[in-house]
Each structure stands twice: as C-alpha cells, then as structure tokens.
Design a protein around this motif. Structure first.
Motif, PDB file in Angstrom:
ATOM      1  N   LEU A  20       4.493   3.972  -3.948  1.00 49.46           N
ATOM      2  CA  LEU A  20       4.722   5.391  -3.649  1.00 49.46           C
ATOM      3  C   LEU A  20       4.148   6.274  -4.759  1.00 49.46           C
ATOM      4  O   LEU A  20       3.463   7.277  -4.483  1.00 49.46           O
ATOM      5  CB  LEU A  20       6.216   5.638  -3.488  1.00 49.46           C
ATOM      6  N   VAL A  21       4.409   5.916  -6.017  1.00 48.98           N
ATOM      7  CA  VAL A  21       3.843   6.685  -7.127  1.00 48.98           C
ATOM      8  C   VAL A  21       2.324   6.549  -7.140  1.00 48.98           C
ATOM      9  O   VAL A  21       1.601   7.519  -7.396  1.00 48.98           O
ATOM     10  CB  VAL A  21       4.444   6.214  -8.467  1.00 48.98           C
ATOM     11  N   GLY A  22       1.841   5.339  -6.829  1.00 49.27           N
ATOM     12  CA  GLY A  22       0.395   5.141  -6.735  1.00 49.27           C
ATOM     13  C   GLY A  22      -0.229   6.015  -5.666  1.00 49.27           C
ATOM     14  O   GLY A  22      -1.339   6.534  -5.832  1.00 49.27           O
ATOM     15  N   ALA A  23       0.498   6.224  -4.555  1.00 51.40           N
ATOM     16  CA  ALA A  23       0.009   7.114  -3.497  1.00 51.40           C
ATOM     17  C   ALA A  23      -0.147   8.537  -4.019  1.00 51.40           C
ATOM     18  O   ALA A  23      -1.092   9.250  -3.668  1.00 51.40           O
ATOM     19  CB  ALA A  23       0.962   7.080  -2.313  1.00 51.40           C
ATOM     20  N   GLY A  24       0.794   8.939  -4.884  1.00 50.52           N
ATOM     21  CA  GLY A  24       0.680  10.265  -5.497  1.00 50.52           C
ATOM     22  C   GLY A  24      -0.553  10.375  -6.373  1.00 50.52           C
ATOM     23  O   GLY A  24      -1.258  11.399  -6.356  1.00 50.52           O
ATOM     24  N   LEU A  25      -0.849   9.318  -7.138  1.00 49.47           N
ATOM     25  CA  LEU A  25      -2.044   9.326  -7.988  1.00 49.47           C
ATOM     26  C   LEU A  25      -3.321   9.382  -7.148  1.00 49.47           C
ATOM     27  O   LEU A  25      -4.287  10.065  -7.496  1.00 49.47           O
ATOM     28  CB  LEU A  25      -2.057   8.079  -8.878  1.00 49.47           C
ATOM     29  N   ILE A  26      -3.304   8.655  -6.046  1.00 53.97           N
ATOM     30  CA  ILE A  26      -4.471   8.666  -5.151  1.00 53.97           C
ATOM     31  C   ILE A  26      -4.663  10.044  -4.534  1.00 53.97           C
ATOM     32  O   ILE A  26      -5.782  10.552  -4.424  1.00 53.97           O
ATOM     33  CB  ILE A  26      -4.304   7.592  -4.055  1.00 53.97           C
ATOM     34  N   ALA A  27      -3.544  10.663  -4.129  1.00 54.65           N
ATOM     35  CA  ALA A  27      -3.620  12.013  -3.551  1.00 54.65           C
ATOM     36  C   ALA A  27      -4.160  13.019  -4.565  1.00 54.65           C
ATOM     37  O   ALA A  27      -4.940  13.913  -4.220  1.00 54.65           O
ATOM     38  CB  ALA A  27      -2.249  12.437  -3.044  1.00 54.65           C
TER      39      ALA A  27
END
Length: 356
Positions: free
Chosen positions: A23-30
C-alpha cells in the motif's frame, strides 16, 4: 470455534505487513506519476504468469530460499546469523574451486562434489562465529556481520589475482568444468536445478524439525538453553552445529549462483541475497512453508522489477523500498506482539464455524 489472539497474530501479522508495504509502495508509485494498478499488474503478471518471467522469478528465488533456510535454522536455536551474505560468497568460492581444479569426473559425481565444497566452506564460515559464541561467549551478530566483509573481500582478491581468467576484462575466474554445472530445468531459460535443491532442503528440514530428536534438541536450546542443559543437551555443541548448518545452507545458495547461473566466480556476484534472507526468515515467523512462499514473493519482486521499470516507468528502487517497508512493518508487528504477550490479557477472538 475459538482461537486466541496469540495464535492468530503470527499468521495475520506477516500478511498485514506485506499488504501495508504494498500500500505504501502504491503511494510511492503514484507520486512518480504512474498508476499503481498498472505497475503492480505488470510486476506480478510478468514475474508469475509469464513463462520467461516466472523462470526469472525461480532463478532469483533459489538463492533466497536456501539462504533464508540457513537463517531460519539458526533462529530455531536462538542464534542470529547475520552472515548469510558472506556465507554465500564462501559457498560460491568452495564450488568454484571444485569446478575449476577437479577434472575428469562425470556429472553425477562432479556436481554433488562441487555442492559439497560450497556447503563445507559456507559451513566453516558459519561454524567460526558459532564456536566463538559457544566457547568464548562472543556475540554472534557482531562476528557474522564482520565475516561478511572478510568473505566478500577475499573473493574479490582471488578473482582479481590468483583465480582471475587471463582473458577477463573484469575480475572473474575461468569457466568451471561443464561436468560441475547444474542442469537447466526449464528449456530456453536460466532456471537451474538450484530451485529444486532449495525445495528439497525445505522438505528435509521439515522432517528434521517435526520428526527427529535433533530438531527437538535445536528447538529446545532456542526456547530455553538453561532447561536444555539440565535435560542433558549440550547447548554449546548444538550452537556450533546449528551455525555450521546455517552457513552450509547459505553456502549452497552461492554454489547455485556459480554452478547454475554464471558458471564462474565473479566479484560481487551476490546482489544482497544474504541480507534479503534475514527479512524472509523473520517474515516467515519460523514456518518452513512460510519461508518457501516468502522467498517466492521476494523472488517475484526482484524478477519483475526491471520489467516494471521498462513497461510502466517505475524505478527499480521502488521494489527495494517495498522490501524494506515489509521488514519495517514486520518489526513493528513483532514489537506489538511482545507487548500483548507481556500484558497476558485473556483476549479471545470468536470465529463462527460454518457447518457444511
């Protein structure tokens, strides 16, 4: 059906840690301006559902699995082996020596002999801190960590001078004999028999811990060394044995890289597999099946990272950030579990049973 919170948490916390990291990785990708759904779709589809991508995942999983099994064995006895990286290098060196300087053997003898060389040299690198801990009381975390640098620099020296291929533009040895090379198990890929060796080691360790006196002895020392000593178990001998076995398994990870992937000994041939193995062992919470699945997960991350960068424009460093976040969240969960255990509150979770 009733389950205590203490029994459910060890199962739930690794899953929550992985989900939180993704989930945090998704934020970094976004933040990087890419759709997380697209990025994760590329990452896991290419690394698990594509033939060549899955073969790459298995190739990355093999050393991770063997090294993390080594770390897990040490943890079972209450020992923290932080030296998996150095033991990987020494295992690669041991197999390279047999593959380069022992000739004229058939494959059925040369391959096991080269694997034995890697296991023994990796085991020696694990036995040293085990001996220092058991006999001299030296903290194994410090000695295993320092031995990493000695092993890595020793291999760098050897492939830069005495073992260097005369025609090599960069530090690496000559090719090992073909009779010492691990066979490829998936045609037209780099997936070698090292992954089968890792699965076999997982099964053997399960039998040892579930069915043998040695497994009971190791776990007894890990849970209560004082009581084990009163029960007649030699704690010192068990620690030395376990650390040697731990190093030997990590050494086999290095053997696979030399014998199945590169066919020669390279400088800096391990991209940090030994350190990833620590995270895998802790994330699996002492469960051998968990080690297998977690190693596959980390292998998929490593195997799909470059594809995700090419196809979705997401930097490879995001994958390494996800791995680091997974370790961070599992560490937080361990702290929370310890606090819950000290409180000793009789919390019970009621789970409705479904009648078929």
């Amino acid at each position: 059906m009733k389950y205590s919170l203490g029994r459910i948490l060890p199962i739930l916390s690794p899953l929550v840690a992985v989900a939180a990291a993704l989930l945090v990785g998704a934020g970094l990708i976004a933040i990087a301006g890419v759709s997380p759904i697209k990025a994760y779709s590329v990452l896991f589809t290419e690394s698990l559902a594509n033939y060549y991508g899955f073969s790459n995942t298995l190739t990355k999983t093999a050393p991770l699995l063997l090294a993390s099994l080594g770390i897990l064995v040490a943890l079972k006895a209450g020992q923290f082996n932080i030296g998996g990286e150095g033991q990987i290098y020494m295992g690669g060196l041991g197999s390279a020596l047999v593959g380069l300087y022992v000739h004229g053997l058939p494959l059925v003898i040369h391959v096991p002999l080269a694997l034995l060389g890697g296991f023994l040299l990796g085991g020696l690198w694990g036995f040293i801190p085990g001996y220092l801990k058991a006999v001299r009381g030296v903290n194994e975390v410090i000695t295993t960590l320092l031995l990493n640098y000695i092993a890595q620099n020793l291999v760098s020296y050897l492939v830069s001078s005495p073992m260097k291929d005369p025609d090599a533009p960069t530090p690496y040895s000559a090719l090992i004999d073909a009779s010492a090379q691990l066979p490829i198990i998936l045609p037209q890929t780099q997936t070698h028999a090292g992954i089968l060796l890792g699965v076999l080691a997982t099964i053997i360790l399960w039998v040892v811990f579930a069915r043998s006196p040695l497994g009971y002895q190791i776990e007894a020392v890990g849970q209560n060394p004082i009581a084990s000593r009163y029960a007649g178990i030699s704690v010192e001998r068990t620690i030395m044995l376990v650390m040697a076995l731990s190093g030997g398994l990590a050494g086999l990870a290095g053997s696979g890289e030399v014998m199945g992937l590169k066919y020669r000994l390279f400088e800096n041939f391990s991209p940090g597999y030994g350190f990833d193995a620590i995270a895998i062992a802790f994330l699996s919470r002492g469960n051998l099946a968990g080690v297998l699945l977690t190693a596959l997960f980390f292998g998929a991350l490593r195997g799909g990272a470059n594809v995700m960068q090419r196809s979705a424009g997401v930097p490879v460093t995001v994958v390494y950030a996800i791995q680091g976040l997974t370790v961070l969240f599992i560490a937080i969960s361990l702290v929370l579990e310890r606090k819950l255990a000290t409180n000793r509150s009789p919390v019970v979770v009621q789970v409705a049973s479904v009648e078929s």
